[in-house]
Design a protein around this motif. Structure first.
Motif, PDB file in Angstrom:
ATOM      1  N   ASN A  99     -11.459  -8.789  -6.562  1.00 56.00           N
ATOM      2  CA  ASN A  99     -10.207  -8.032  -6.653  1.00 56.00           C
ATOM      3  C   ASN A  99      -9.047  -8.997  -6.851  1.00 56.00           C
ATOM      4  OD1 ASN A  99      -7.997  -6.441  -6.271  1.00 56.00           O
ATOM      5  ND2 ASN A  99      -8.569  -5.702  -4.240  1.00 56.00           N
ATOM      6  N   ARG A 103     -14.943  -7.597   3.499  1.00 61.41           N
ATOM      7  CA  ARG A 103     -13.884  -8.076   2.625  1.00 61.41           C
ATOM      8  C   ARG A 103     -13.532  -9.509   3.013  1.00 61.41           C
ATOM      9  NH1 ARG A 103      -9.012  -5.162   3.848  1.00 61.41           N
ATOM     10  NH2 ARG A 103      -9.202  -3.608   2.231  1.00 61.41           N
ATOM     11  N   THR A 107      -9.603  -9.109   6.867  1.00 63.98           N
ATOM     12  CA  THR A 107     -10.873  -9.622   6.362  1.00 63.98           C
ATOM     13  C   THR A 107     -11.953  -9.508   7.437  1.00 63.98           C
ATOM     14  OG1 THR A 107     -10.301 -11.844   7.070  1.00 63.98           O
ATOM     15  CG2 THR A 107      -9.788 -11.277   4.794  1.00 63.98           C
ATOM     16  N   SER A 121     -12.166  -1.256   0.216  1.00 63.31           N
ATOM     17  CA  SER A 121     -13.175  -1.361   1.279  1.00 63.31           C
ATOM     18  C   SER A 121     -13.200  -0.130   2.153  1.00 63.31           C
ATOM     19  CB  SER A 121     -12.913  -2.606   2.129  1.00 63.31           C
ATOM     20  OG  SER A 121     -13.164  -3.750   1.374  1.00 63.31           O
ATOM     21  N   GLU A 152     -15.861  -6.891  -1.051  1.00 63.29           N
ATOM     22  CA  GLU A 152     -14.641  -7.048  -1.827  1.00 63.29           C
ATOM     23  C   GLU A 152     -14.131  -8.473  -1.621  1.00 63.29           C
ATOM     24  OE1 GLU A 152     -11.521  -4.474  -0.479  1.00 63.29           O
ATOM     25  OE2 GLU A 152     -10.072  -5.268  -1.901  1.00 63.29           O
ATOM     26  N   ASP A 169     -11.932  -5.384 -10.052  1.00 58.05           N
ATOM     27  CA  ASP A 169     -11.352  -4.182  -9.474  1.00 58.05           C
ATOM     28  C   ASP A 169     -11.028  -3.146 -10.556  1.00 58.05           C
ATOM     29  OD1 ASP A 169      -9.490  -6.280 -10.130  1.00 58.05           O
ATOM     30  OD2 ASP A 169      -7.902  -4.935  -9.485  1.00 58.05           O
ATOM     31  N   THR A 198     -11.413 -13.279   1.361  1.00 61.37           N
ATOM     32  CA  THR A 198     -10.599 -13.835   0.280  1.00 61.37           C
ATOM     33  C   THR A 198     -11.313 -15.077  -0.256  1.00 61.37           C
ATOM     34  OG1 THR A 198      -9.358 -15.373   1.642  1.00 61.37           O
ATOM     35  CG2 THR A 198      -8.517 -13.131   1.534  1.00 61.37           C
TER      36      THR A 198
END
Lengths: 78, 276
Positions: B126, B175, B250, B162, B201, B99, B177
């Motif tokens: 990120n 996006r 997400t 995003s 991301e 990031d 995780t």
């Protein structure tokens, strides 16, 4: 044939990382008492019969240190 | 020593013994997800040119992948990748960086590559902090988080990367995780096949800098936090902005077809030659 292999030298240890034991739904993995060459304690398989070969530990491991014999591959081998 | 080898080990350079990441770092999960996506698509490393910038996440590809890899100056991987794609349009170009590299110093490159809609995959790990330099506040650091440069808590608002890339005109934005590596692999597969600018991301845990400085805790505690606080895009639409504030939204935000820059240039060349 064991279902879970731990590549001990690639591992960065259950003390700092521990992601494999966190994502395992059946508590198959425990902590090894032996240090690897880098000075980390890798996990070890303590309850292999409980393993459902879901592959979580292999997918989540950031260091490619766990290999799970997946169920599909086993069927194809037969 | 066991003779068993990880199925994705063949994509790494033979000289690589271990990654350079700290124990518990999420960047390793991103690495595995990228390789898994390439493996599932049946592609080889020769189909790709990888570009990375400076920072922890840039080390995902640079010393590890057995492919053509460019480790570029700070913030400029997308500028290098644009040049590569325009000259080698048959190659897949993938940028993997952090990031701080892509949004802080290289923010303009990211915006304008998305605006041009040039075909490339950009994966941004990120971690919400400048990890490699010791834990300084980054544009992506959550508000009120304590870092070594904001000992009383950060006063700045967080950068929603995003949404920014989506607003800039990208064809594909997702996006995830590091708690969702399977979904991440699926999105990377879609992004590789996308004709246009594809941005993913990945909210990634940094237990050594972010976890220790902000009190987020260990790698496992941060993954547990991701599990609890991530919600899907579909759910987020029905919720109020106040409810979403502490959540991580997400999913895939956009997946459309738009005119792509390399194709437009090829068409332009044809048109001019035909007329001349």
């Amino acid at each position: 044939m064991p279902k879970v292999y731990i590549l001990r030298e690639a591992c960065k240890g259950v003390v700092d990382c521990d992601i494999c034991r966190f994502v395992c739904p059946k508590d198959v993995l425990g902590k090894s008492d032996m240090l690897n060459r880098k000075g980390y304690f890798p996990p070890e398989v303590v309850d292999e019969d409980a393993c459902t070969q879901c592959g979580n530990c292999m997918v989540y491991c950031p260091d490619m240190a766990i290999v799970v014999e997946m169920r599909k591959a086993k069927k194809a081998a037969r | 020593m066991s003779s068993v080898e990880h199925p994705l080990r063949k994509y790494l350079r033979p000289s690589v013994e271990a990654t350079t990441f700290c124990p518990g770092c999420g960047d390793g999960t991103v690495l595995t997800s990228i390789l898994q996506a390439i493996d599932e698509l049946g592609m080889t490393m020769d189909d790709f040119v990888f570009v990375s910038g400076i920072g922890c996440a840039a080390w995902i590809i640079s010393p590890n992948f057995n492919a053509d890899v460019l480790h570029t100056t700070h913030g400029r991987p997308i500028a290098f990748a644009t040049g590569i794609k325009l000259n080698l349009p048959e190659k897949k170009v993938m940028v993997v960086s952090g990031d701080g590299d892509l949004t802080a110093i290289g923010g303009n490159h990211l915006i304008h590559a998305a605006r041009r809609n040039i075909e490339m995959v950009v994966i941004c790990a990120n971690n919400g902090i400048y990890g490699m330099t010791g834990g300084q506040v980054a544009p992506t650091t959550p508000r009120e988080a304590r870092t070594i440069t904001t000992p009383y808590g950060s006063l700045e608002n967080t950068f929603d990367i995003s949404r920014m890339v989506q607003a800039s005109g990208a064809s594909f934005v997702a996006r995830w995780t590091t708690y969702q590596p399977r979904q991440l692999t699926k999105s990377i597969k879609k992004a590789i096949q996308k004709k246009g600018f594809a941005f993913i991301e990945v909210i990634s845990q940094c237990p050594v800098q972010f976890g220790a400085k902000t009190g987020a805790g260990s790698a496992v505690e941060m993954l547990e936090m991701y599990r609890k606080s991530s919600i899907s895009v579909k759910k987020a639409v029905e919720m109020s902005p106040q409810e979403i504030e502490d959540k991580i939204v997400t999913g895939e935000f956009i997946d459309t077809a738009k005119p792509e820059l390399c194709e437009e240039i090829a068409r332009l060349k044809e048109r001019i030659r035909g007329e001349g």
